[in-house]
Enzyme design. Sequence first.
Site, PDB file in Angstrom:
ATOM      1  N   SER A 686      -4.530 -31.555 -21.750  1.00 30.86           N
ATOM      2  CA  SER A 686      -5.034 -30.335 -22.386  1.00 30.86           C
ATOM      3  C   SER A 686      -4.062 -29.165 -22.292  1.00 30.86           C
ATOM      4  O   SER A 686      -4.317 -28.103 -22.872  1.00 30.86           O
ATOM      5  CB  SER A 686      -6.379 -29.932 -21.775  1.00 30.86           C
ATOM      6  OG  SER A 686      -6.229 -29.645 -20.398  1.00 30.86           O
ATOM      7  N   LYS A 729     -13.713 -24.478 -18.260  1.00 25.92           N
ATOM      8  CA  LYS A 729     -12.543 -23.717 -18.702  1.00 25.92           C
ATOM      9  C   LYS A 729     -12.941 -22.326 -19.198  1.00 25.92           C
ATOM     10  O   LYS A 729     -12.231 -21.336 -18.978  1.00 25.92           O
ATOM     11  CB  LYS A 729     -11.817 -24.489 -19.798  1.00 25.92           C
ATOM     12  CG  LYS A 729     -11.192 -25.791 -19.285  1.00 25.92           C
ATOM     13  CD  LYS A 729     -10.542 -26.588 -20.401  1.00 25.92           C
ATOM     14  CE  LYS A 729      -9.919 -27.877 -19.847  1.00 25.92           C
ATOM     15  NZ  LYS A 729      -9.299 -28.689 -20.908  1.00 25.92           N
TER      16      LYS A 729
END
Length: 810
Positions: A686, A729
Site C-alpha cells: 500500500s 489508516k
Amino acid sequence: MANIAEEEQIKIPDILPLLPVRDTVIFPYMILPLFVGRESSIKAVDEALSKDRMIFLATQKVATDDNPSPAAIYSVGTAAMVMKMLKLPDGRVKILVQGLAKGIVKEYLQEKPLFAVRIQRVVEPPMEDVSLEAEALIRSVKEQSEKVLTLKGIISPDVLAILDQIEEPGRLADLVASNLKLKIEDAQRVLETFHPLQRLKKVNEYLSKEVQVSTMQAKIQSQAREEMSKTQREYFLREQLKAIKSELGDIDEKTQEVNELKEKIKKAKMPAEVEKEANKQANRLEQMHPESAEATIVRTYLDWLVEIPWSVSTVDNLDIKKAKQVLDEDHYNLDKVKERILEYLGVRKLKEKMKGPILCFVGPPGVGKTSLGKSIARALGRKFTRISLGGIRDEAEIRGHRRTYIGSLPGRIIQGIKTAGSNNPVFMLDEIDKVGTDFRGDPSAALLEALDPEQNFAFSDHYLNVPFDLSKAMFITTANILDPIPPALKDRMEVLNLAGYTSEEKLKITKQFLFPRQLEENGITKEMLSISDEAILRIISQYTKEAGVRNLEREIASVCRKVARKIAEDEKGPFPVSSLNLHKYLGPPKFLPEDELDVNEIGVATGLAWTSVGGEILHVETTTMKGKGNLTLTGHLGDVMKESAHAALSYARSRSKEFDLDPDFYEKLDVHIHVPAGAIPKDGPSAGVTMATSLVSALMRIPVRKDVAMTGEITLRGRVLPIGGLKEKTLAALRAKIKNVIMPDLNQKDLEDIPPYIRRKVNFIFVKNMDDILKVALVPEMAKPLPEVAREDPGEKKGRPESHSVSLPV
C-alpha cells in the site's frame, strides 16, 4: 482246584431270604455296606440274622421301583453273608455284606411279608491249566486296571495290590468288574457269564473302553488346566469370595465402586453407542485386580465419560432486546459483531435446533475480542469456556492422547466442554493465528473437524474414542492477523474484523468502563478522584500508541494507584486530574503526536500504513543526486516495498515526456528513497503510490502537499489498486491532523465500515491512477528549477502539455 475246595467248605442253603438291591450288582468276594429301608427288605435281613446270616442279593431291573415284583428282579444274584447290622434313628438299617457265591433263583416260595426263594448255586467249570490266551488276557486286564487307576483313581491301591496276587480268571474278572463303575445292565451281563475265561474277556472289553474314555477325559482336563491362566483362577476365587461376602452382607469397596460407576452411567444419559462402551469398560473393570495398572486407566476413562455433559444443556436467553442491552452494557460500539449475535438469536428463536456459528474475531490487541466472548455468553445465558491456542504444537492437545499412553488425557476441547458443564457453551479459542506445527502433528489440521459444522456433530477425541456432538456449542476464535491461518481453516470460519478505536471512542470507553473499574479495583470513590476529558485525550494521544485500550487502562490504573497512595498517607482530597497536572502522575509524554509536516516539501510524501496495533503514517523521503542511475532503498524495507519502489521508478521513466524530464535522466541521477524509523521493519504494497508521488516530486522539483496522506498499490502503468485496513489508516491520518486522504477508487465500498462522525471529519479523495494523485498531491505553484541533468532540451518540449500545470482543489 483251591477255589472249588473253598466253595465246597461254605454251606449255602437252598432256601434263602431275598433282598432286592438298587443301583449296584453284587459279585462274589465283594464287601460293601447297604442301606435297607423298605419294610420287606428289613424283614429279610432280620430273617437272615435269625438263622445262619445268609441272604440272597439280586438287583432290581428298575431302581425307582419301591415294590418290585419277582419279574422285576434279575434271576441271577449272589448269596452273601450279613457281617454287621446297625439300626439307624430314621428306621433304616445299615448292613455290611460279603458276597460268597453266585446263584440262580429257581422259585419264589414267598412274597409277603418278605421274599423267600429257592436257589441253585452256580458252580464254575474248573481251570486245570492256564493257557497262553488266558495268561495274556490276565496280564492285559491287570495292565489296563493300572492305567485306569492312574488316570481316574477308580480302583484303589489296595485293590491293585490284590490284583497282582490273583491268577484265577473268574475271580479276577469278578474283582475288576465289582470295582469298575459299569452300568447295571453291563455289570449284570458280566455276573451272568459263568465261564471264567469268557467272563474275563467281557471284563477286558469293558476295561479297554474305560481306558480310552479315561485317557480322553484326562487329556481334556489337562488342556483345561493349561488354558486356565492365573487371572482366570483369581477370577474364580474372587467370584467365590464375592458370593461369600454377599451372603454375609459385606460388599467390598471395588464392587461398591463399580456399582456407583454403573449408576452414574445411567444418570449421564449418554448416547446409546457411548453408553454401550461405558458399560463394557465397567464390566472389564469389575474383572480386573483393583491394584493393576490397567484398572487405573479404565477407572480414569470411566470418570471422564460420566463427567462429560452429554445431555446437559443451558436454556438460551431468546429475549433479543435484553441480549442487546447486555452487549451494550459490556462493550462500546462493535456494532457489526453485536448485530451478528442478535441475528443468531433471531434465527434460534424461530428454529429450535440449529448448528452453532463459528466466528473469528480479527483485530489488534486490546480491542476486546476475548471480553466480547464473555459478554456474548452472558447475553445468551450460556456457560463460557476459553482455551489459548498460542504456542500449541502437538495435535494431541486438540484431539487428545490415546489411552495406551501413561497419563493420557482428552484434548483441550473436550476438557473445555467438561469444565463448562454443558454441551452448548460459548467456546472461545484464543490466538488461533499463533498455532505452531512440528513433528508431533499439525494442530490446525486437527481443528478442521472441530470447527466444521458439517463434521463436528460427531467429533472424535483420541482418548474418548467415541463421538461427541460439538454442533450445539458456539465457537469463537480470535486472531490478530489472518495471514498465518491456513486457508482450509479460515474457510470454515465467519470472519468479523474488529478495527481499532478512535480517540473519541476511547474517551467514551474510558469514562464508561475503564475508569469506574479501576476506581473499584483500587478502592477509590468518585468523590476522591476525577479525570477531565482533556486529560484522558492527552493520555490517549501522548501516553499510549495502540489500536485497543489495554495500555490506556494501565495508565488509568497508574493514576489511580498514585491517588490511592496519597489517600493512604492521609492527604486530603479530592484529587482532580487535568491536562495541566497529568505529567505529575504519569511523567513526561511517551509519544509525541505525529503532526502534519510544517511546510510543503519536495520529495516528501505522507503515506498511510496498517499494523497489527492499528494504523500509522509514514513519511517517504526521496532525494536525487548526480550519479550513474543507482536506486538506493533504506529504512528496513521488506521485499514488497522494495518492489513497489522499483515499480514507481519504472512508472516515472515511462512517463518522462509527460513529466518534462530528460528521457535518459535515470542514467545521470542516483535516486535514494528512505522511510524514517529505520529500526522498524516495514512491508506491504500500500506504500506504492506514496513512493511514486515522492519520487515524481523529487524529479520534477514540485513540493507535495503537507495536508494530504495517501495509500494504494501501484502498477507499472500507473493504475492504483485497492488496499485493506481503511478504517485504521483513516484513524492514523486523523491522529496526525491530516484531513485529506487519497484512497483507491475501488475502496469506496469500504466507507461503510467507518463511523459517520469520522467520515464527516475527513475529505476522502478517490483515484484510479497516478495522474489523479499527482493532480491532487503536488503543488505546481511552488515548483523549483530542475537540476541541470534532469532538464530537457527546450526544443523537445514543443507540442507537449505540461502535466503539472493543473490547478489543485482548495
